[in-house]
Design a protein around this motif. Structure first.
Motif, PDB file in Angstrom:
ATOM      1  N   THR A 159       0.843  -1.188   0.000  1.00 44.43           N
ATOM      2  CA  THR A 159       0.000   0.000   0.000  1.00 44.43           C
ATOM      3  C   THR A 159       0.882   1.242   0.000  1.00 44.43           C
ATOM      4  O   THR A 159       1.659   1.470   0.921  1.00 44.43           O
ATOM      5  CB  THR A 159      -0.873   0.028   1.273  1.00 44.43           C
ATOM      6  OG1 THR A 159      -1.498  -1.233   1.440  1.00 44.43           O
ATOM      7  CG2 THR A 159      -1.933   1.115   1.169  1.00 44.43           C
ATOM      8  N   THR A 160       0.731   2.058  -1.056  1.00 46.20           N
ATOM      9  CA  THR A 160       1.486   3.321  -1.086  1.00 46.20           C
ATOM     10  C   THR A 160       1.103   4.103   0.142  1.00 46.20           C
ATOM     11  O   THR A 160      -0.017   4.071   0.582  1.00 46.20           O
ATOM     12  CB  THR A 160       1.072   4.176  -2.299  1.00 46.20           C
ATOM     13  OG1 THR A 160       0.675   3.320  -3.340  1.00 46.20           O
ATOM     14  CG2 THR A 160       2.197   5.065  -2.735  1.00 46.20           C
ATOM     15  N   TRP A 202       4.668   2.598   2.852  1.00 44.09           N
ATOM     16  CA  TRP A 202       6.056   2.268   2.550  1.00 44.09           C
ATOM     17  C   TRP A 202       6.820   3.521   2.145  1.00 44.09           C
ATOM     18  O   TRP A 202       6.227   4.484   1.667  1.00 44.09           O
ATOM     19  CB  TRP A 202       6.107   1.218   1.445  1.00 44.09           C
ATOM     20  CG  TRP A 202       5.465  -0.067   1.866  1.00 44.09           C
ATOM     21  CD1 TRP A 202       4.121  -0.307   2.015  1.00 44.09           C
ATOM     22  CD2 TRP A 202       6.129  -1.272   2.252  1.00 44.09           C
ATOM     23  NE1 TRP A 202       3.912  -1.584   2.457  1.00 44.09           N
ATOM     24  CE2 TRP A 202       5.120  -2.202   2.595  1.00 44.09           C
ATOM     25  CE3 TRP A 202       7.455  -1.666   2.308  1.00 44.09           C
ATOM     26  CZ2 TRP A 202       5.426  -3.505   3.018  1.00 44.09           C
ATOM     27  CZ3 TRP A 202       7.750  -2.954   2.704  1.00 44.09           C
ATOM     28  CH2 TRP A 202       6.738  -3.855   3.061  1.00 44.09           C
ATOM     29  N   SER A 208       8.488   6.156   0.047  1.00 45.46           N
ATOM     30  CA  SER A 208       8.077   6.462  -1.322  1.00 45.46           C
ATOM     31  C   SER A 208       9.225   6.308  -2.299  1.00 45.46           C
ATOM     32  O   SER A 208      10.356   6.633  -1.994  1.00 45.46           O
ATOM     33  CB  SER A 208       7.546   7.894  -1.382  1.00 45.46           C
ATOM     34  OG  SER A 208       8.399   8.734  -0.660  1.00 45.46           O
ATOM     35  N   GLN A 209       8.908   5.779  -3.439  1.00 44.17           N
ATOM     36  CA  GLN A 209       9.943   5.530  -4.425  1.00 44.17           C
ATOM     37  C   GLN A 209       9.884   6.531  -5.574  1.00 44.17           C
ATOM     38  O   GLN A 209      10.834   7.173  -5.899  1.00 44.17           O
ATOM     39  CB  GLN A 209       9.783   4.108  -4.985  1.00 44.17           C
ATOM     40  CG  GLN A 209      10.058   3.026  -3.976  1.00 44.17           C
ATOM     41  CD  GLN A 209      11.522   2.951  -3.605  1.00 44.17           C
ATOM     42  OE1 GLN A 209      12.376   3.321  -4.383  1.00 44.17           O
ATOM     43  NE2 GLN A 209      11.802   2.499  -2.408  1.00 44.17           N
ATOM     44  N   GLN A 245       7.209  -1.346  -9.059  1.00 48.24           N
ATOM     45  CA  GLN A 245       8.449  -0.729  -8.578  1.00 48.24           C
ATOM     46  C   GLN A 245       9.644  -1.486  -9.120  1.00 48.24           C
ATOM     47  O   GLN A 245      10.185  -2.379  -8.468  1.00 48.24           O
ATOM     48  CB  GLN A 245       8.482  -0.741  -7.044  1.00 48.24           C
ATOM     49  CG  GLN A 245       7.271  -0.099  -6.401  1.00 48.24           C
ATOM     50  CD  GLN A 245       7.225   1.379  -6.701  1.00 48.24           C
ATOM     51  OE1 GLN A 245       8.183   2.102  -6.477  1.00 48.24           O
ATOM     52  NE2 GLN A 245       6.096   1.838  -7.224  1.00 48.24           N
TER      53      GLN A 245
END
Lengths: 241, 601
Positions: B345-346, B349, B351-352, B386
């Protein structure tokens, strides 16, 4: 459509505002701390004449608005340089232009002229001496000072470009604040490379600061809720010593 | 005794005269006595100091004070004792307090260094100084200086790269143990000293974000395996030590940010020593800072759990499809790649925000299949892949026609994308690879270099040495050999890839992975800065809404108080947020008083 005005120069309060007047820009209403004269229209003022005057300044595309083209013409009529002379700004303020920046609408014009007892160019010309900033007391000046910022905005933008603020400051603060101090603030602002826009709050507080704080060592309170920009100015002054 | 009867005679004399302010005892005896006593001790103290160590001096002073006390009770009027003691204390203690602290080798400051052995001496000095309470400040100052100096060395070791981050933490833990013992043993657990100790630790630990970063690395090592084989009680003990230092940190949100990054790696790569230990750590953090602080972390655990279930159902789904295909007589293409997916779930985590690289077709279709499966079950959701993470298993064939060698490689997603390109041509330039894969340059270099190391030379690079030139060419190394059938390719650290042409670490390379600035300070990560902006603004609006109008100083104080559990916002930071809210008309200044803010409904 309208030819854009050629002159773009540094001192201008107004030059960037020249734009096609067919665009109705929405912006927030200029807050009213402006000059409030208690006057009712006396019979000696010719309403039709006032209306006719406005028509000569109104935009081609919109007879309800007089924007900077018209205001420039007004300046010509009363022999004031609309781009350089702060008295045009004072006039607009006294007339009660507040709905949108860089323009005055017919209602405002009608009301303002009636209050100032103007129904001809001659009477307008006669008004000029009274437009001197020196005549404004502290409260009135505060109102004008805020007006100057608000009127100089572009459309819906809420902040002013730093360069413009510097020019405006020099124009409106002259003779009210020591030239040395004005130059000092200007020098500081020019130096601040990470500052490009100035907010209304900063604009207002700079004036408060110049009024209240003569000596940074004694009069300046670190906890005085000054904007960060002012704190940085104080730092700047201290390092210059 | 004779002396006593003489003195009582004087006293009696004094008491019989009426009204006069000073009686005979006082004027004829006491004042002279006190005067000469003062003289005596003034000289004696100087003499003692010149000949003795501080500890010996203290003992002598104790003795003297004892003697005076005994003499006073035996011979003198009770009223004399307190001025007498005061004088002795002033001469012996007050006057020389600073010297006693600073004396080389034997002063309080020096003794602190060897506190385990010198505890008695330290306590004796404290007891002596405690008679003149103001002098104890000298002792507290010495303690504080000592703590800060030792702390500074630990920090400096980190700045110069002379020690591992975990050494920093261990160093601080040792310091804590040592100085707590001093506070207990020498200062008799005095509250003021405890406070002073805490402040001294907070001082050097909060100079920048370095402590938070080191602590996060330390915990990461514990949870990756440092705790292996330890009993539950021991695990708790070790994790609690982490909390001891965590408490000193002002910027707890910075720690959380680092912690989250490490946790993400552990969870995704299945590196945790045990789930219990992970949860234990989170519980401890929750107990310290509340639910808000750990809710995202718990979200991460949740995601992993749900992911496992999703994987299970996807596996079943694929089986079903395969069976269906067999029944229908279709042959599912054997070129299909098998994928295992973790759905995160964004927001929970770290952030990328790295855009997806260009994947090989077979992988793309595998992804599409999963997309279809997942989005059918969860309509309305969006999956973003990702590609900067993840790993792949590749089978590569080396050698000549007659003697082929096959190896399986465990590589990163980026490496997979790059290696697959060599199927159509054995040589590729850096630019070609970059274009074909869309992998960001810095990462691309890192992943490629890892394939060219002496131990794992799957690719040969054209230039010599450790750096990748901009016109670098890579060639498939068909002569690759390895004893292992399955080879895991380790990734070189980002640091290593940042070397200049002579092989020296560039400025970017010298810092730790945390991104040091030029002055050696570790800055607050950008994502944390952004969160802070929101947090401060939310707090200001909340407070102003409740109070309607509030004085500047009070607002600042209230905001700081509300946020202190997470971080300590610098004053200018809060001011800037207030100004921003003024500009956006949430708040305004009162017309008459610049320092009074009003809520704008």
């Amino acid at each position: 459509s309208k030819p854009r005005h050629e002159r773009r120069k540094k001192s201008t309060l107004m030059s960037f505002n020249f734009r096609s007047s067919s665009r109705r820009l929405s912006s927030r209403t200029i807050s009213s701390s402006s000059y409030d004269a208690k006057v009712s229209a006396t019979p000696s003022v010719n309403e039709a004449a006032i209306k006719k005057m406005f028509a000569s300044y109104a935009d081609e595309d919109d007879e309800y608005i007089a924007s900077m083209e018209g205001i420039a013409k007004l300046g010509e009529d009363i022999e004031i340089d609309a781009l350089e002379d702060v008295r045009i700004l004072v006039l607009l303020w006294k007339l009660g232009a507040k709905d949108k920046p860089a323009q005055i609408n017919r209602d405002e014009w009608m009301k303002g002229c009636a209050e100032l007892q103007i129904d001809s160019v001659a009477k307008l010309k006669a008004l000029i001496p009274s437009l001197d900033l020196g005549f404004l007391d502290e409260t009135a000046f505060l109102g004008f000072y805020e007006f100057a910022f608000q009127f100089s905005r572009e459309g819906t933008h809420r902040t002013l470009d730093k360069g413009l603020v510097i020019e405006l400051m020099k124009l409106v603060l002259v003779n009210r604040i020591d030239q040395v101090r004005i130059d000092s603030v200007v020098g500081f602002l020019e130096n601040q490379n990470d500052v490009n826009r100035i907010t209304l709050d900063q604009w207002k507080q700079v004036f408060s600061f110049l009024n209240e704080v003569q000596d940074v060592e004694t009069d300046y309170d670190e906890d005085g809720a000054w904007p960060v920009l002012i704190d940085e100015y104080v730092e700047y002054l201290k390092t210059k010593k | 005794s004779l002396l006593k009867s003489n003195l009582s005679m004087l006293l009696d004399l004094g008491q019989s005269s009426s009204g006069s302010s000073s009686n005979v005892y006082e004027s004829d005896f006491e004042s002279v006595f006190l005067g000469t006593t003062q003289e005596f001790y003034r000289l004696e103290s100087l003499e003692y100091l010149s000949r003795n160590t501080a500890s010996e001096y203290v003992k002598k002073a104790e003795n003297r004070l004892g003697e005076e006390h005994r003499r006073a009770t035996r011979y003198l009027s009770p009223t004399t004792e307190s001025p007498l003691t005061a004088i002795v204390e002033t001469e012996l203690v007050d006057r020389h307090a600073k010297t006693l602290v600073e004396m080389e080798h034997s002063g309080f400051a020096a003794l602190l260094k060897d506190s385990t052995h010198k505890m008695d001496d330290l306590r004796r000095m404290y007891d002596l100084f405690a008679r003149v309470p103001l002098t104890v400040d000298f002792l507290r100052n010495a303690l504080s200086e000592n703590v800060k100096a030792t702390g500074k060395i630990l920090v400096s070791d980190q700045e110069k790269g002379l020690a591992e981050p975990t050494a920093f933490v261990k160093g601080v833990l040792n310091m804590r143990k040592k100085y707590s013992e001093v506070v207990e043993g020498a200062f008799r657990s005095e509250k003021r000293c405890q406070k002073r100790l805490r402040e001294s630790f907070e001082d050097f630990l909060n100079a920048d974000s370095r402590a938070a970063s080191c602590l996060a690395v330390y915990v990461d090592e514990l949870l990756r395996g440092g705790l292996k084989g330890l009993s539950e009680a021991r695990v708790d003990e070790e994790l609690n030590k982490v909390i001891l230092i965590f408490r000193y940190l002002q910027d707890k949100d910075v720690f959380e940010s680092f912690y989250k990054q490490h946790l993400a790696k552990r969870l995704l790569n299945q590196r945790s020593v045990s789930e219990e230990a992970e949860r234990a750590m989170v519980s401890l953090l929750k107990a310290e800072c509340g639910y808000q602080f750990t809710s995202k972390l718990e979200g991460m655990f949740n995601d992993m759990r749900i992911s496992r279930d999703t994987r299970e159902s996807y596996r079943n789904f694929k089986l079903m499809q395969q069976q269906q295909a067999i029944v229908l007589g279709e042959s599912k293409s054997s070129g299909m790649v098998d994928i295992e997916v973790d759905v995160l779930t964004t927001g929970y985590w770290p952030s990328q925000a790295v855009p997806q690289c260009i994947l090989p077709d077979s992988v793309k279709s595998a992804i599409e299949r999963f997309n279809k499966f997942y989005l059918q079950k969860h309509t309305g959701r969006k999956l973003s892949w990702q590609t900067s993470t993840g790993s792949a298993e590749l089978r590569a064939t080396f050698g000549e026609e007659s003697k082929l060698r096959r190896h399986d490689f465990c590589v990163s997603t980026y490496q997979m994308c790059a290696l697959v390109l060599f199927n159509d041509s054995p040589t590729k330039t850096l630019a070609q690879i970059r274009e074909a894969t869309n992998i960001p340059d810095a990462e691309l270099r890192r992943h490629l270099i890892s394939l060219c190391t002496p131990k794992h030379r799957v690719l040969r690079k054209s230039s010599r040495g450790k750096i990748i030139a901009s016109d670098e060419t890579f060639t498939f190394n068909k002569d690759f050999t390895s004893k292992l059938k399955r080879v895991k390719i380790p990734l070189v650290s980002m640091k290593e890839t940042q070397r200049d042409s002579s092989g020296n670490l560039t400025k970017n390379g010298i810092g730790s992975g945390v991104g040091d600035l030029d002055n050696g300070m570790v800055p607050v990560p950008a994502s944390v800065e952004e969160d802070r902006r929101h947090a401060v603004e939310a707090a200001i609006v909340r407070i102003m809404k409740a109070r309607k109008s509030l004085h500047h100083n009070d607002l600042i104080a209230e905001v700081s108080k509300q946020l202190s559990v997470r971080f300590v916002p610098p004053l200018q930071f809060v001011k800037k947020r207030i100004e921003s809210l003024i500009e956006r008309e949430y708040v305004e200044r009162s017309g008459n008083d610049r320092r009074l803010y009003m809520y704008v409904a």
